[in-house]
Scaffold this active site. Structure first.
Site, short mmCIF file in Angstrom:
data_model
loop_
_atom_site.label_atom_id
_atom_site.label_comp_id
_atom_site.label_asym_id
_atom_site.label_seq_id
_atom_site.Cartn_x
_atom_site.Cartn_y
_atom_site.Cartn_z
N ASP A 10 55.63 35.48 37.48
CA ASP A 10 55.23 36.81 37.21
C ASP A 10 54.69 37.72 38.24
OD1 ASP A 10 55.69 39.08 35.39
OD2 ASP A 10 53.93 38.90 34.43
N VAL A 32 36.54 40.92 28.25
CA VAL A 32 35.91 40.83 29.52
C VAL A 32 34.52 41.33 29.55
CG1 VAL A 32 36.33 40.95 31.98
CG2 VAL A 32 38.10 40.58 30.38
#
Length: 433
Positions: free
Chosen positions: A204, A97
């Site tokens: 999730d 990232v």
């Protein structure tokens, strides 16, 4: 006992090469009326926050043109012409990232780079995750802004949420009441309602995946991220996956499940928001004890932790944590409940002392920066989720303990007028948290 298996990914069409159209940027409006707005039992991001590198500045001399990354790959000119790409701020198992700023607007985003050589044989898992991200556009969901597919990497420009995660918001505040918790649930239920209207189940939902977005007027809202386990529901699902503390009984029982597993997870989170610990707790690392409690579905509100919490809140939690799927609330019903729409909140607000219990029970500690939680969520991919996919080796009495067999999930009609191109801001009948 548990054994790991691979996610049942649905192969999709190849990603566009490249996709030049850009999704609308997140609305910069700051609504004053927004609602507040590995497989451990509690889980956490697959990317270690302690190893996350945070960049505080960018090279002002960076200009358009193809750039060579420190990791050895070339960032395409198509990206660098539109974005000033900065240093690496997160490094996961399958993705890197980088900080990036849109040149035309100076808006800050995150550039997620997935190296395809690490995904060989499992490309369909990444494709499934990205196909979900393409479809979703909602103020309470972390957005995919733009994507570009080249032979060696996949580039995803993502919304960067810099306010920490849900636990950060609670443990760092000096005043925390039921109204704050209600606002947080409003944001979460709004995101779930939208996903379910598209027949998407997240699978999730947990505090680490709920990020705090700070508006310019000082108000805050939550955004749901990490779609590595998300999938389209077009019939009963059987893959046993998720984070154990938040997993629904029908997932454990392997009888087939659908959209409402997300409501169960939201119910567990709401319980934690009001007392600081989860409704179902195992002993040590024995997940079978935890799973047995979840299958039974007995929710208690022990004294003194719940003495000052309203009956309205307890009623809502009970309806979200019903083992019987047909009777369990939908996201629409959660949003219509008095405790969420403000009618059922107590007039005399008691301050809730949950921060210490959250720190103790979930072993939360200070992060390198307020951006770390958002970067960690972005750095996670569907491939990281393989650790969260497990199969229960059934004992003979598992189904016997599971008292309410769920009906096959129907294609949900909980629709709301949020098209993927909508940039409307969710407004609440309540004050922001």
């Amino acid at each position: 006992m548990l054994e790991l298996i691979e996610v049942n990914g649905t192969p999709g069409s190849q990603l566009s090469t490249p996709r030049s159209g850009k999704s609308p940027s997140p609305s910069p409006t700051s609504p004053g009326s927004l609602r507040k707005q590995r497989i451990s039992q509690h889980g956490g991001s697959s990317t270690s926050l302690s190893s996350t590198k945070v960049c505080s500045s960018m090279d002002e001399n960076d200009g358009p043109g193809e750039e060579e990354s420190d990791e050895g790959f070339q960032i395409p000119a198509t990206i660098t012409e539109r974005y000033k790409v900065g240093r690496t701020i997160g490094d996961g198992n399958f993705a890197v990232v980088k900080e990036c700023i849109e040149r035309s607007t100076a808006r800050e985003y995150a550039l997620k780079i997935i190296k395809k050589s690490k995904c060989r044989g499992k490309e369909h898992m990444i494709q499934n995750e990205v196909s979900i991200l393409r479809r979703v556009k909602h103020p309470n969901i972390v957005l995919l802004i733009e994507e570009m597919d080249v032979p060696t990497e996949l580039y995803l420009v993502m919304e960067l949420v810099k306010g920490g995660d849900l636990f950060d918001a609670i443990t760092s505040t000096s005043k925390y009441t039921e109204r704050d918790a209600s606002g947080m649930l409003y944001n979460l239920a709004s995101a779930i309602k939208y996903l379910h209207s598209l027949n998407i189940v997240h699978r999730d939902i947990k505090p680490e995946n709920l990020l705090v977005y700070e508006h310019q007027d000082g108000s805050k809202s939550l955004k749901l991220g990490d779609f590595g386990l998300a999938t389209i529901v077009d019939g009963p699902l059987y893959t046993v996956c998720g984070t154990p503390t938040y997993v629904a009984p029908e997932i454990i029982a392997e009888t087939g499940y659908g959209l409402k597993v997300d409501i169960w997870a939201a119910g567990v989170i709401t319980y934690i928001l009001l007392c600081g610990f989860p409704p179902f707790r195992g002993s040590g690392d024995d997940q079978e004890v935890l799973f047995d409690q979840i299958l039974m579905g007995q929710v208690d509100f022990p004294s003194p932790y719940w003495d000052n919490v309203s009956d309205s809140a307890k009623e809502l939690i009970n309806m979200m944590l019903l083992v019987n799927v047909d009777q369990r609330f939908s996201a629409v019903q959660v949003l219509e409940h008095p405790w969420v729409n403000d009618d059922g909140l107590p007039e005399n607000e008691h301050q809730l002392s949950v921060a210490g219990k959250i720190k103790k029970h979930f072993n939360t500690g200070p992060k390198p920066s307020s951006t770390a939680a958002g970067v960690s969520v972005i750095a996670t991919t569907a491939l990281d989720k393989e650790r969260q996919v497990f199969r229960r080796r059934r004992n003979q009495d598992v189904r016997g303990r599971y008292k309410a067999q769920p009906a096959p999930p129907e294609l949900n009609s909980e629709s709301e007028d949020y098209s993927p191109s909508s940039s409307e801001t969710v407004r609440s009948p309540n004050s922001p948290f």
